[in-house]
Scaffold this motif. Structure first.
Motif, PDB file in Angstrom:
ATOM      1  N   THR A  38       0.818  -1.219   0.000  1.00 55.43           N
ATOM      2  CA  THR A  38       0.000   0.000   0.000  1.00 55.43           C
ATOM      3  C   THR A  38       0.850   1.266   0.000  1.00 55.43           C
ATOM      4  N   SER A  39       1.957   1.203   0.723  1.00 53.22           N
ATOM      5  CA  SER A  39       2.793   2.399   0.884  1.00 53.22           C
ATOM      6  C   SER A  39       3.268   2.988  -0.438  1.00 53.22           C
ATOM      7  N   PHE A  40       3.366   2.153  -1.454  1.00 48.56           N
ATOM      8  CA  PHE A  40       3.942   2.649  -2.703  1.00 48.56           C
ATOM      9  C   PHE A  40       2.900   3.002  -3.760  1.00 48.56           C
ATOM     10  N   ILE A  41       1.636   2.825  -3.396  1.00 53.15           N
ATOM     11  CA  ILE A  41       0.579   3.128  -4.369  1.00 53.15           C
ATOM     12  C   ILE A  41       0.597   4.594  -4.822  1.00 53.15           C
ATOM     13  N   PRO A  42       0.657   5.574  -3.897  1.00 49.72           N
ATOM     14  CA  PRO A  42       0.663   6.958  -4.391  1.00 49.72           C
ATOM     15  C   PRO A  42       1.876   7.276  -5.268  1.00 49.72           C
ATOM     16  N   MET A  43       3.036   6.718  -4.930  1.00 47.79           N
ATOM     17  CA  MET A  43       4.219   6.977  -5.755  1.00 47.79           C
ATOM     18  C   MET A  43       4.020   6.398  -7.150  1.00 47.79           C
TER      19      MET A  43
ATOM     20  N   THR B 252       3.618   8.735 -10.425  1.00 52.01           N
ATOM     21  CA  THR B 252       4.618   8.711 -11.495  1.00 52.01           C
ATOM     22  C   THR B 252       3.984   8.408 -12.847  1.00 52.01           C
TER      23      THR B 252
ATOM     24  N   ASN C 264       2.173  11.553 -13.954  1.00 56.25           N
ATOM     25  CA  ASN C 264       3.120  12.576 -14.406  1.00 56.25           C
ATOM     26  C   ASN C 264       3.679  12.242 -15.791  1.00 56.25           C
TER      27      ASN C 264
ATOM     28  N   ASN D 110      14.794   3.977  -8.155  1.00 53.99           N
ATOM     29  CA  ASN D 110      13.807   3.529  -7.177  1.00 53.99           C
ATOM     30  C   ASN D 110      14.244   2.248  -6.478  1.00 53.99           C
TER      31      ASN D 110
ATOM     32  N   LEU E 297       7.087   0.275 -12.435  1.00 53.25           N
ATOM     33  CA  LEU E 297       7.464   1.590 -12.964  1.00 53.25           C
ATOM     34  C   LEU E 297       7.753   1.527 -14.460  1.00 53.25           C
TER      35      LEU E 297
ATOM     36  N   LEU F 179      10.500  13.982 -13.285  1.00 57.74           N
ATOM     37  CA  LEU F 179       9.924  12.682 -12.902  1.00 57.74           C
ATOM     38  C   LEU F 179      10.685  12.091 -11.724  1.00 57.74           C
TER      39      LEU F 179
ATOM     40  N   MET G  64       9.205  11.529  -8.077  1.00 57.30           N
ATOM     41  CA  MET G  64       9.149  10.150  -7.574  1.00 57.30           C
ATOM     42  C   MET G  64       9.799  10.065  -6.195  1.00 57.30           C
TER      43      MET G  64
ATOM     44  N   ALA H  28       7.837  11.435  -3.420  1.00 57.67           N
ATOM     45  CA  ALA H  28       6.726  10.595  -2.978  1.00 57.67           C
ATOM     46  C   ALA H  28       7.115   9.714  -1.799  1.00 57.67           C
TER      47      ALA H  28
ATOM     48  N   THR I 238       4.931  10.396   1.085  1.00 54.62           N
ATOM     49  CA  THR I 238       3.633   9.730   1.159  1.00 54.62           C
ATOM     50  C   THR I 238       3.802   8.286   1.611  1.00 54.62           C
ATOM     51  N   SER I 239       4.874   7.634   1.121  1.00 55.44           N
ATOM     52  CA  SER I 239       5.123   6.263   1.570  1.00 55.44           C
ATOM     53  C   SER I 239       5.307   6.230   3.075  1.00 55.44           C
TER      54      SER I 239
ATOM     55  N   LEU J  33       1.969   6.668   4.821  1.00 53.17           N
ATOM     56  CA  LEU J  33       1.183   5.433   4.744  1.00 53.17           C
ATOM     57  C   LEU J  33       1.753   4.365   5.669  1.00 53.17           C
ATOM     58  N   ASN J  34       3.084   4.275   5.678  1.00 56.30           N
ATOM     59  CA  ASN J  34       3.735   3.261   6.489  1.00 56.30           C
ATOM     60  C   ASN J  34       3.457   3.477   7.978  1.00 56.30           C
TER      61      ASN J  34
ATOM     62  N   THR K  42      -8.138   2.016   2.432  1.00 56.00           N
ATOM     63  CA  THR K  42      -7.170   2.047   1.327  1.00 56.00           C
ATOM     64  C   THR K  42      -7.845   2.291  -0.017  1.00 56.00           C
TER      65      THR K  42
ATOM     66  N   PRO L 277       1.996  18.537 -11.456  1.00 55.38           N
ATOM     67  CA  PRO L 277       2.555  17.370 -10.766  1.00 55.38           C
ATOM     68  C   PRO L 277       3.171  17.732  -9.411  1.00 55.38           C
TER      69      PRO L 277
ATOM     70  N   ASP M 167      -0.771  15.131  -2.245  1.00 53.51           N
ATOM     71  CA  ASP M 167      -0.851  13.714  -1.874  1.00 53.51           C
ATOM     72  C   ASP M 167      -0.551  13.549  -0.396  1.00 53.51           C
TER      73      ASP M 167
END
Lengths: 461, 461
Positions: free
Chosen positions: A320-325, A329, A332, A377, A406, B292, B296, B299, B302-303, B306-307, B320, B437, B444
């Motif tokens: 879940t933590s990586f969904i927004p990233m 991306t 964008n 990443n 990605l 980009l 990225m 982000a 945000t991770s 969420l974490n 979620t 973006p 976000d």
């Protein structure tokens, strides 16, 4: 006092103080020196009665030029306050295309008054211009241009310009027509000045003329200005007779409006011609809410996708933590491609026939962007998120799933971003409706599918 | 054959067939009729040797006009193929500002050859123009304009225009200067034509002149064109001496370039002047990858958010499902505000002093948009997601959390979207770098914080 060095605010103060002392003659001396576009700005600082007084102090020509620069609301209020004589004086000084622009925005009673105060011929011209569809070349042209005959001499031409030129919006481009008003050539005052007085126009006029049709889109006309550096462009009717011209200042206005419209549409806003500060709250809300609603409701798909993978997510909540990233991306990446393509379509740099060239290019650019981001990443997740931030659930396989997502989602995003606008144009929709938010919404759903598909396949969850 | 009715492709075919029959005279007759901008397009259909042959068939003036329309790569290849005489002929025909534009893009060896083939005076002018900073008014001006003295008569003026006008980019606006070349007035050929031959210029010239400084930003100059409908704008140096003019066609080009740049920046692309199809894959990748990457990596926040809420999410995994909808909507709302504000700043409709007016407006628009979306969303979640799609975990309180998040995040998004570009401009950054973006990434994180804070407070998880 040198008004060149004063700001609008300072001039307004000066006028206010003269106004209090009732020194109207001094005010007049001051404002005749100011450019009409600046007088219009100046007007914002005064009450309506003061505006009206200032307006009445202006010489006829400046008054008309100032009038054109005002907002439609102000114009309407002014006309209501004008006597018939005043109204007639202003209308007489206006160029026809400006009168038509004003008429199009006024309520019926005002339109009636304007038409009552114009002579028969002008009224006929206005009525013709009013019939052209909005956004057509006909709707932005003026029927006032210099027309010459092929056997005119340079001397004849100058005589004609001296006699009739004062009322023409531009005299620098002259149009040569035959008996049935077909356009047969173009020349310029520069050419005339460089030839002898007894040279005939037909000897040196340009016969390979470029023109638009009254019903062509005004954007078509504006693109020609940009391409050929014209000062004016002739407009012909269905029978190919010359009926008007578009001048470069109007072309520039259209260019600015179209760019504003594109920028607004690309950001999910419905176009509205009013300047930002003049738009009311409800009007602004209206221009923004439709797309927001549509996009919000469309996000139901992403909710459904997430919901259907709920079990897998509970099994490995770190995903879940990586969904927004990931969705960010891909949005964008797609937004970049669509913005570039929409602009290139507006500038006529690409057309439908280039679609395969464009897609192939975006696939390769998408691949390059994808592997770059994936590589960065991969390392970042391993050393930052796992080691530094202590997300202990991250294994090398989880990292791989995210990085692979990605690469794939970016390639998809680039293709979606470039194909949608080109297809929109093909089916006669404005490509700019394919806004970045729209691409983002599509890519949100697509990215999640790719993510969960890879997670299922690789992590066996 | 009427070339007006042929497309570029048809003309190209015609030329190819004439070429095979070696009918060069016929080719020449055909291409002299075509507008230089179209000849440049036509060139794309031919091999380099054929291009060179076509180019050599053109009369001097058309050849120079065509040359200006070519891409820099083509220009470079052509110059390499030219003899010194040919090069000199082309350069002599070019307007100085075009020569300078070309020189700026050429490698040193070519620049040297160009300068060797110009006379001393032209070389001096070129060197002066080359010194103006990129994006300055000086860099787009031409030093070739018509200058008059205040005691010139209309007749003197016309004599001067006839004698020197042929080499000027425009003759229609004439500039009146004193002995030390200070600009003291402006008049137009239209005014000259409407006055008697023995009237003196100073009697009717416009003395309230509007000009820019060589070091002003070229955007400043272009905004003046848009506002005052000029055909040309005078450019003065630090000592207020008239050194050049900017013509409307160049202003229009700048306008188009600036809009393209803004659109690209607003979509997280670094500006590049080349048309889309002419940019290589690696160049395109370069223009897109930096933003980009930055977005990225950003982000990560945000991770992290969420974490840190992982436990709460596992406790109520249904939350979620609405994350992409919530972050998407806040990004879209902020993007709308930033797009409108960035454009209004470009058009000089608003400035820093309007910041409170703008924020207050966006708060109200945000509130209206927020409650509309929240109301629709509340009903939709209850009847669609819960009842229809069977997300059984949804309670009325969950629905409330999601809908309340919408109202709050949208108000935040509107404020962030409008404040960031205005502040960027205040600290002399281009407001367009505050891309959608970028706003999306900020929103976000902010939206998730609002969401989890409300979820914790209301759902007691």
């Amino acid at each position: 006092m040198n008004i060149d060095e004063l700001t609008i605010e300072e001039i307004a103060q000066e006028i206010s103080s003269l106004y209090k002392q009732k020194k109207y003659y001094d005010i007049k001396q001051l404002i005749v020196e100011i450019n009409p576009a600046d007088i219009a700005t100046l007007f914002d600082e005064f009450s309506f009665d003061q505006k009206l007084l200032l307006f009445r102090l202006l010489p006829k020509e400046e008054a008309a030029e100032t009038f054109v620069e005002l907002d439609y609301d102000e114009q309407e209020a002014m006309i209501r306050a004008f006597s018939d004589t005043e109204l007639k004086e202003v209308i007489d000084e206006l160029y026809l295309d400006d009168t038509v622009d004003i008429i199009e925005e006024m309520p019926a009673t005002i339109v009636k008054r304007i038409l009552q105060n114009t002579d028969t011929q002008t009224r006929a011209s206005i009525n013709t211009l009013l019939k052209y569809p909005e956004d057509s070349a006909g709707s932005i042209m003026t029927p006032e241009f210099v027309d010459l005959k092929r056997d005119n001499t340079v001397e004849d031409a100058f005589k004609r310009i001296r006699r009739t030129g004062v009322d023409k919006e531009t005299i620098y481009t002259c149009y040569v027509t035959d008996e049935s008003r077909h356009l047969i050539g173009v020349t310029t005052v520069k050419e005339l000045l460089l030839h002898d007085y007894d040279d005939k126009i037909e000897e040196f006029m340009e016969t390979n003329t470029i023109s638009v049709n009254t019903h062509d889109d005004k954007e078509t006309a504006v693109i020609l200005f940009d391409k050929y550096n014209f000062l004016a462009l002739p407009v012909v009717d269905m029978e190919n007779r010359l009926v008007g011209i578009i001048t470069v200042d109007d072309a520039m206005d259209v260019l600015q409006e179209e760019s504003t419209e594109d920028i607004h549409k690309m950001n999910a806003i419905m176009p509205n011609e009013k300047p930002y500060l003049k738009m009311g709250i409800v009007e602004t809300w209206k221009s923004r809410i439709m797309w927001l609603l549509f996009l919000m409701v469309s996000a139901t798909f992403t909710s459904m996708i997430l919901n259907s993978f709920e079990d897998k997510l509970s099994a490995m909540i770190v995903l879940t933590s990586f969904i927004p990233m990931l969705t960010g991306t891909s949005g964008n990446s797609g937004g970049q491609a669509s913005a570039v393509i929409i602009r290139a379509l507006s500038l006529n740099e690409i057309s439908f026939k280039d679609i395969f060239k464009v897609v192939w290019k975006e696939i390769r650019v998408g691949f390059l962007c994808g592997i770059t981001l994936a590589a960065v990443n991969f390392v970042k997740i391993w050393f930052v998120d796992r080691a530094l931030l202590g997300m202990s659930e991250i294994t090398i396989w989880v990292d791989l799933v995210i990085s692979l997502t990605l690469v794939i989602e970016i390639m998809f995003a680039k293709v979606v971003g470039c194909v949608f606008p080109i297809l929109a144009k093909k089916i006669k929709l404005d490509p700019a409706v394919i806004s970045s938010p729209f691409i983002t919404t599509v890519m949100d759903a697509l990215s999640l599918l790719i993510y969960f598909w890879l997670a299922t396949a690789i992590l066996k969850i």
